[in-house]
Design an enzyme around this catalytic site. Sequence first.
Site, mmCIF file in Angstrom:
data_model
loop_
_atom_site.group_PDB
_atom_site.id
_atom_site.type_symbol
_atom_site.label_atom_id
_atom_site.label_comp_id
_atom_site.label_asym_id
_atom_site.label_seq_id
_atom_site.Cartn_x
_atom_site.Cartn_y
_atom_site.Cartn_z
ATOM 1 N N GLY A 17 1.055 -1.303 0.460
ATOM 2 C CA GLY A 17 0.117 0.413 -0.086
ATOM 3 C C GLY A 17 1.222 1.266 0.043
ATOM 4 O O GLY A 17 2.133 0.943 -0.271
ATOM 5 N N GLY A 44 -4.203 -1.441 6.662
ATOM 6 C CA GLY A 44 -5.677 -1.033 6.560
ATOM 7 C C GLY A 44 -7.094 -0.421 5.762
ATOM 8 O O GLY A 44 -6.138 -0.151 4.512
ATOM 9 N N TYR A 88 -13.461 3.520 11.130
ATOM 10 C CA TYR A 88 -12.118 3.482 11.325
ATOM 11 C C TYR A 88 -11.868 3.947 12.785
ATOM 12 O O TYR A 88 -10.586 4.322 13.320
ATOM 13 C CB TYR A 88 -12.258 4.777 10.377
ATOM 14 C CG TYR A 88 -10.228 5.081 9.209
ATOM 15 C CD1 TYR A 88 -9.832 3.686 9.299
ATOM 16 C CD2 TYR A 88 -10.503 5.996 10.263
ATOM 17 C CE1 TYR A 88 -9.112 4.220 8.718
ATOM 18 C CE2 TYR A 88 -8.422 7.077 9.739
ATOM 19 C CZ TYR A 88 -7.914 5.151 8.965
ATOM 20 O OH TYR A 88 -6.640 5.410 8.649
HETATM 21 N N1 CAA Z 1 -17.675 18.060 8.146
HETATM 22 C C1 CAA Z 1 -19.433 18.543 8.332
HETATM 23 N N2 CAA Z 1 -20.639 18.022 8.219
HETATM 24 C C2 CAA Z 1 -20.022 17.582 6.885
HETATM 25 C C3 CAA Z 1 -18.868 17.125 6.453
HETATM 26 C C4 CAA Z 1 -17.611 17.258 7.221
HETATM 27 N N3 CAA Z 1 -16.167 17.101 7.423
HETATM 28 N N4 CAA Z 1 -19.143 16.367 4.796
HETATM 29 C C5 CAA Z 1 -19.943 16.126 4.973
HETATM 30 N N5 CAA Z 1 -20.946 16.696 5.948
HETATM 31 C C6 CAA Z 1 -22.109 17.063 5.696
HETATM 32 C C7 CAA Z 1 -23.096 17.095 3.999
HETATM 33 O O1 CAA Z 1 -23.187 18.266 3.701
HETATM 34 C C8 CAA Z 1 -24.145 16.913 4.866
HETATM 35 O O2 CAA Z 1 -24.799 17.883 4.635
HETATM 36 P P1 CAA Z 1 -26.275 17.515 4.476
HETATM 37 O O3 CAA Z 1 -26.981 16.604 4.942
HETATM 38 O O4 CAA Z 1 -27.147 19.065 5.244
HETATM 39 O O5 CAA Z 1 -26.290 17.583 3.181
HETATM 40 C C9 CAA Z 1 -24.181 15.318 5.443
HETATM 41 O O6 CAA Z 1 -23.140 15.819 6.665
HETATM 42 C C10 CAA Z 1 -23.955 14.222 5.087
HETATM 43 O O7 CAA Z 1 -23.342 14.168 3.449
HETATM 44 P P2 CAA Z 1 -23.449 12.781 2.528
HETATM 45 O O8 CAA Z 1 -24.755 12.890 2.066
HETATM 46 O O9 CAA Z 1 -22.303 13.235 1.729
HETATM 47 O O10 CAA Z 1 -22.705 11.928 3.494
HETATM 48 P P3 CAA Z 1 -22.515 10.406 3.658
HETATM 49 O O11 CAA Z 1 -22.356 9.550 3.952
HETATM 50 O O12 CAA Z 1 -22.258 9.875 1.783
HETATM 51 O O13 CAA Z 1 -20.054 11.115 2.634
HETATM 52 C C11 CAA Z 1 -18.363 11.781 3.909
HETATM 53 C C12 CAA Z 1 -19.841 11.649 4.062
HETATM 54 C C13 CAA Z 1 -18.223 10.032 3.967
HETATM 55 C C14 CAA Z 1 -18.145 11.059 5.024
HETATM 56 C C15 CAA Z 1 -17.694 12.440 3.454
HETATM 57 O O14 CAA Z 1 -17.686 13.525 3.763
HETATM 58 C C16 CAA Z 1 -16.444 12.187 3.651
HETATM 59 O O15 CAA Z 1 -15.379 11.778 2.669
HETATM 60 N N6 CAA Z 1 -15.318 12.840 4.355
HETATM 61 C C17 CAA Z 1 -13.684 12.523 4.782
HETATM 62 C C18 CAA Z 1 -14.241 11.766 5.750
HETATM 63 C C19 CAA Z 1 -12.089 12.065 5.967
HETATM 64 O O16 CAA Z 1 -11.096 12.417 6.347
HETATM 65 N N7 CAA Z 1 -11.973 10.484 5.782
HETATM 66 C C20 CAA Z 1 -10.615 9.726 5.811
HETATM 67 C C21 CAA Z 1 -10.110 9.227 4.704
HETATM 68 S S1 CAA Z 1 -8.253 8.592 4.570
HETATM 69 C C22 CAA Z 1 -7.447 7.924 6.205
HETATM 70 O O17 CAA Z 1 -8.510 8.117 7.206
HETATM 71 C C23 CAA Z 1 -6.088 8.208 6.244
HETATM 72 C C24 CAA Z 1 -5.824 9.429 8.373
HETATM 73 O O18 CAA Z 1 -5.681 8.039 8.607
HETATM 74 C C25 CAA Z 1 -5.923 10.179 8.145
#
Ligand code: CAA
Length: 245
Positions: free
Chosen positions: A13, A89, A152
């Site tokens: 990865g 992971g 996670y």
């Molecule tokens: N803060 C506040 N509100 C948020 C938000 C945030 N960060 N992200 C989404 N929202 C809101 C949206 O605007 C939406 O609002 P409404 O219902 O009022 O329209 C609501 O939350 C729901 O959003 P979605 O329908 O898009 O929800 P979803 O479940 O399909 O997806 C999510 C949301 C997947 C969490 C997307 O926001 C996302 O991918 N976020 C990033 C998460 C992240 O940081 N992941 C890290 C991956 S890498 C990693 O993990 C490595 C590491 O160790 C650091």
Amino acid sequence: MNQHVAMVTGGTGGIGTAICRELAAQGMKVIAGYRNKEKATLWLEQQQAQGFDFELAYMDVSDYESCFHSFISAEEVVGPISVLVNAAGITKDKVLKKMTPDLWQQVIDTNLTGTFNMCRIASTCMVERGYGRIINISSVNGRKGQFGQVNYAASKAGIHGITMSLSQELARKGVTVNTLSPGYVMTEMVAKVPEEVLESIKGQIPVGRLGEPAEIAHAVAFLASERASFMTGSDLSINGGMHMY
Ligand code: CAA
């Protein structure tokens, strides 16, 4: 000095690859754990073309028997493993109301149970030999939580629970256990985050950029070295200042 043998789960990865390369650069023999054979074969060819000579070991970290078989077979071929890096992971990000029990379980099984499985097998062998280094890769989000990452963040917080407990059990047996918690690092996993969300996350990183996999790997190499002998049970954070504790 003997050549150390390291096993890196998730070795093919983003962060895993950098760790394999750095440990090899430090003179270790490195076994990269993989789950996807096609991807791993291609990866091995690419690494060989760049002068790296790794061993590959198939494992499904969520399955204890698979881990056991992989670890023991690798030791038979390569020799006693003295360094284990748990870097395998996955993410399955969703807000909780959309997170099915299956999405919860997949992440817990791979990230948390996978770490348990590998720690249990490796530490038993390391204790018998009186020496070992275990490095568990967690995440900044295991400390601060993250919108959309109930599964996670729970798995990554749990990983440090394993580290803190196991390090106490092994402290007098020559085996150290540490957590390394990366922040947002340039990998395929982070590239999956929606662009606008990632932009807002970058704005929360004081150094103003994502991390490089090599910046994580350098610290792993220290924790994996004989010189890190008084460091155990710690959680080393490398996150560009995103979360300070
Ligand atoms: N803060 C506040 N509100 C948020 C938000 C945030 N960060 N992200 C989404 N929202 C809101 C949206 O605007 C939406 O609002 P409404 O219902 O009022 O329209 C609501 O939350 C729901 O959003 P979605 O329908 O898009 O929800 P979803 O479940 O399909 O997806 C999510 C949301 C997947 C969490 C997307 O926001 C996302 O991918 N976020 C990033 C998460 C992240 O940081 N992941 C890290 C991956 S890498 C990693 O993990 C490595 C590491 O160790 C650091």
